[in-house]
Design an enzyme around this catalytic site. Structure first.
Site, PDB file in Angstrom:
ATOM      1  N   ARG A   1     -14.725 -11.114   3.411  1.00 21.78           N
ATOM      2  CA  ARG A   1     -13.908  -9.906   3.543  1.00 21.78           C
ATOM      3  C   ARG A   1     -14.537  -8.806   2.693  1.00 21.78           C
ATOM      4  O   ARG A   1     -15.222  -9.075   1.713  1.00 21.78           O
ATOM      5  CB  ARG A   1     -12.463 -10.164   3.067  1.00 21.78           C
TER       6      ARG A   1
ATOM      7  N   ASN B   1      -7.263  -4.879   1.428  1.00 23.31           N
ATOM      8  CA  ASN B   1      -6.824  -4.339   0.142  1.00 23.31           C
ATOM      9  C   ASN B   1      -6.408  -5.466  -0.805  1.00 23.31           C
ATOM     10  O   ASN B   1      -5.937  -6.515  -0.356  1.00 23.31           O
ATOM     11  CB  ASN B   1      -5.588  -3.459   0.332  1.00 23.31           C
TER      12      ASN B   1
ATOM     13  N   LYS C   1      -1.822  -3.803  16.161  1.00 21.83           N
ATOM     14  CA  LYS C   1      -2.311  -2.612  15.447  1.00 21.83           C
ATOM     15  C   LYS C   1      -3.241  -1.799  16.353  1.00 21.83           C
ATOM     16  O   LYS C   1      -3.191  -0.562  16.354  1.00 21.83           O
ATOM     17  CB  LYS C   1      -3.053  -3.014  14.162  1.00 21.83           C
TER      18      LYS C   1
ATOM     19  N   ILE D   1      12.161   1.178  11.616  1.00 22.99           N
ATOM     20  CA  ILE D   1      11.514   2.078  12.590  1.00 22.99           C
ATOM     21  C   ILE D   1      11.744   1.621  14.032  1.00 22.99           C
ATOM     22  O   ILE D   1      11.427   2.344  14.971  1.00 22.99           O
ATOM     23  CB  ILE D   1       9.997   2.285  12.322  1.00 22.99           C
TER      24      ILE D   1
ATOM     25  N   THR E   1      -6.088  -0.790  10.508  1.00 24.06           N
ATOM     26  CA  THR E   1      -6.879  -1.833   9.830  1.00 24.06           C
ATOM     27  C   THR E   1      -8.224  -2.030  10.515  1.00 24.06           C
ATOM     28  O   THR E   1      -8.334  -1.849  11.735  1.00 24.06           O
ATOM     29  CB  THR E   1      -6.098  -3.169   9.852  1.00 24.06           C
ATOM     30  N   ASP E   2      -9.223  -2.454   9.755  1.00 24.29           N
ATOM     31  CA  ASP E   2     -10.522  -2.742  10.375  1.00 24.29           C
ATOM     32  C   ASP E   2     -10.464  -4.003  11.245  1.00 24.29           C
ATOM     33  O   ASP E   2     -11.392  -4.290  12.003  1.00 24.29           O
ATOM     34  CB  ASP E   2     -11.635  -2.856   9.322  1.00 24.29           C
ATOM     35  N   GLU E   3      -9.332  -4.748  11.149  1.00 22.67           N
ATOM     36  CA  GLU E   3      -9.218  -5.965  11.967  1.00 22.67           C
ATOM     37  C   GLU E   3      -9.123  -5.641  13.458  1.00 22.67           C
ATOM     38  O   GLU E   3      -9.313  -6.527  14.293  1.00 22.67           O
ATOM     39  CB  GLU E   3      -8.022  -6.809  11.512  1.00 22.67           C
TER      40      GLU E   3
ATOM     41  N   ILE F   1       0.843  -1.212   0.000  1.00 22.74           N
ATOM     42  CA  ILE F   1       0.000   0.000   0.000  1.00 22.74           C
ATOM     43  C   ILE F   1       0.876   1.260   0.000  1.00 22.74           C
ATOM     44  O   ILE F   1       0.580   2.240  -0.700  1.00 22.74           O
ATOM     45  CB  ILE F   1      -0.973   0.018   1.204  1.00 22.74           C
TER      46      ILE F   1
ATOM     47  N   ALA G   1      12.476  -0.682   5.898  1.00 23.63           N
ATOM     48  CA  ALA G   1      13.565  -1.547   6.367  1.00 23.63           C
ATOM     49  C   ALA G   1      13.893  -2.628   5.342  1.00 23.63           C
ATOM     50  O   ALA G   1      14.854  -3.376   5.518  1.00 23.63           O
ATOM     51  CB  ALA G   1      13.171  -2.193   7.694  1.00 23.63           C
TER      52      ALA G   1
ATOM     53  N   TYR H   1      -1.467  -9.943  15.401  1.00 20.82           N
ATOM     54  CA  TYR H   1      -1.364  -8.840  14.421  1.00 20.82           C
ATOM     55  C   TYR H   1      -2.355  -7.729  14.760  1.00 20.82           C
ATOM     56  O   TYR H   1      -1.965  -6.570  14.941  1.00 20.82           O
ATOM     57  CB  TYR H   1      -1.622  -9.356  12.998  1.00 20.82           C
TER      58      TYR H   1
ATOM     59  N   GLY I   1      -7.856 -19.111  14.782  1.00 26.86           N
ATOM     60  CA  GLY I   1      -8.278 -17.721  14.979  1.00 26.86           C
ATOM     61  C   GLY I   1      -8.683 -17.025  13.688  1.00 26.86           C
ATOM     62  O   GLY I   1      -8.609 -15.805  13.592  1.00 26.86           O
TER      63      GLY I   1
ATOM     64  N   THR J   1      12.226  -5.451   4.658  1.00 30.08           N
ATOM     65  CA  THR J   1      12.032  -6.796   5.211  1.00 30.08           C
ATOM     66  C   THR J   1      11.728  -7.741   4.034  1.00 30.08           C
ATOM     67  O   THR J   1      11.476  -7.266   2.914  1.00 30.08           O
ATOM     68  CB  THR J   1      10.835  -6.806   6.192  1.00 30.08           C
TER      69      THR J   1
END
Ligand code: NAD
Length: 326
Positions: free
Chosen positions: A223, A189, A163, A68, A133-135, A19, A41, A159, A284, A43
């Protein structure tokens, strides 16, 4: 280096990710009076080539490989480029990996965000935009109304918990230290440049390579799909016009089950249902997310890309990538 003739010096973290790079590729040419300091970074999930060469070579853009979690390195960036605004996309994002190694998620998503907040406060920056995130709202049942910005936070995996923690820190810096913050919480997304470990690009690349697609459980998980460029436009609107201290949900108005997405991808890649391999559901695995867009509507934003058009563009992108491989 000072701000020179630039009106803003915007730090965009996570800029080599899915994103963040889409946002940078759209906004660097759109705002030539702003300097964009793209940081990542790099990753394993990042791809430096996600940042187009036109973006990378633009006179109002620089790239810095920085983590960061490294407070001293971040301080150098804030001072060198006289940062005036921050948009924080950087995060560990793979839910499955958060079940295997949650510590990385705590370190980057919470401690890394806090490093940025501390420096933003110390340097008196004008805007801190947290990409969330909406999560963070947890999961919905089949008949539940969509999440709104006032839905209580109820994250269900490491996760989303990391957030949600970062969001609370961001809001606390607004209330306690009067930092000018906004938060956007988007739904799922999809689009070009997404890492091929995520559902839609994974399925597309498997289908294009003649392999089977691993569909979790009964495939009924739902989703709310959002084309990444629509999210980037919404983020830009909130970054420039959002009310300090406010949260904005960005949804795609596009709820589909994994089964429905799979059928569309089979059609777009010319494969049939024999390409589906049902695999055990993950621990989960949230059943459904859906995000209201009423608040974004008031800022003049609506998603523009239909699911069919967005998936077609995404398939085209991965087809061209597959053809690049010798
Ligand atoms: P991504 O994994 O493609 O990109 C994340 C980027 O952050 C990568 O380039 C990675 O190298 C970088 N990064 C990770 N740890 C870092 C660190 N310690 N220091 C500096 N950079 C680091 O993810 P994405 O899908 O582009 O997600 C971007 C943001 O949007 C994340 O904050 C994510 O939580 C949020 N979000 C994503 C979705 C989605 O569907 N993809 C939905 C809602 C919210």
């Amino acid at each position: 280096m000072n701000r020179g003739s630039f009106e803003r010096s915007i730090l965009v973290t996570g800029a080599a990710g899915f994103i963040g790079s889409t946002f940078a590729n759209l906004m660097v040419p759109r705002y030539p009076k702003d300097r964009f300091v793209l940081l990542d970074a790099l990753t394993p999930i990042a791809d430096p080539n996600n940042i187009d060469s036109a973006t990378r070579n633009a006179t109002n853009c620089v790239f810095e490989k920085v983590d960061i979690r490294d407070r001293a390195a971040l301080e150098r960036i804030f001072n060198t480029y006289k940062i005036t605004e921050v948009i924080n996309f950087a995060a560990e994002t793979h839910v499955d990996m958060s079940l295997v190694n949650p510590q990385d998620f705590i370190d980057t998503n919470i401690v890394g965000t806090h490093n940025l907040l501390q420096l933003a406060r110390a340097c008196g920056i004008r805007r801190f935009h947290q990409i969330s995130t909406d999560e963070v709202y947890g999961a919905l049942g089949p008949e539940d109304p969509a999440f709104t910005e006032t839905t209580p936070l109820a994250p269900r995996n490491p996760y989303s918990a990391s957030k949600a923690s970062a969001d609370l820190l961001v809001l606390a810096y607004h209330r306690t230290f009067n930092l000018n913050v906004v938060i956007t919480r988007s739904s799922n997304n999809y689009g070009p440049r997404q890492d091929t470990t995520k559902l839609i690009p994974l399925f597309i690349t498997c289908l294009l390579e003649g392999k089977k697609v691993p569909l979790y459980g009964d495939g009924k998980n739902v989703r709310d799909w959002l084309f990444v460029e629509d999210n980037a436009q919404a983020i830009d609107i909130v970054f420039r016009n959002g009310v300090p201290g406010e949260v904005y949900n960005i949804g795609g108005n596009c709820e589909r089950s994994n089964n429905e997405i799979t059928v569309m991808l089979l059609e777009l890649t010319g494969r049939d249902e024999s390409a589906i391999e049902h695999v055990a559901d993950r621990r989960g695995h949230d059943f459904r997310y859906a995000t209201g867009t009423a608040k974004m509507h008031k800022l003049g934003w609506e998603p523009q890309t239909t699911l069919h058009d967005g998936l077609e563009r995404t398939v085209r992108y991965f087809r061209s990538k597959t053809e690049e491989v010798p």
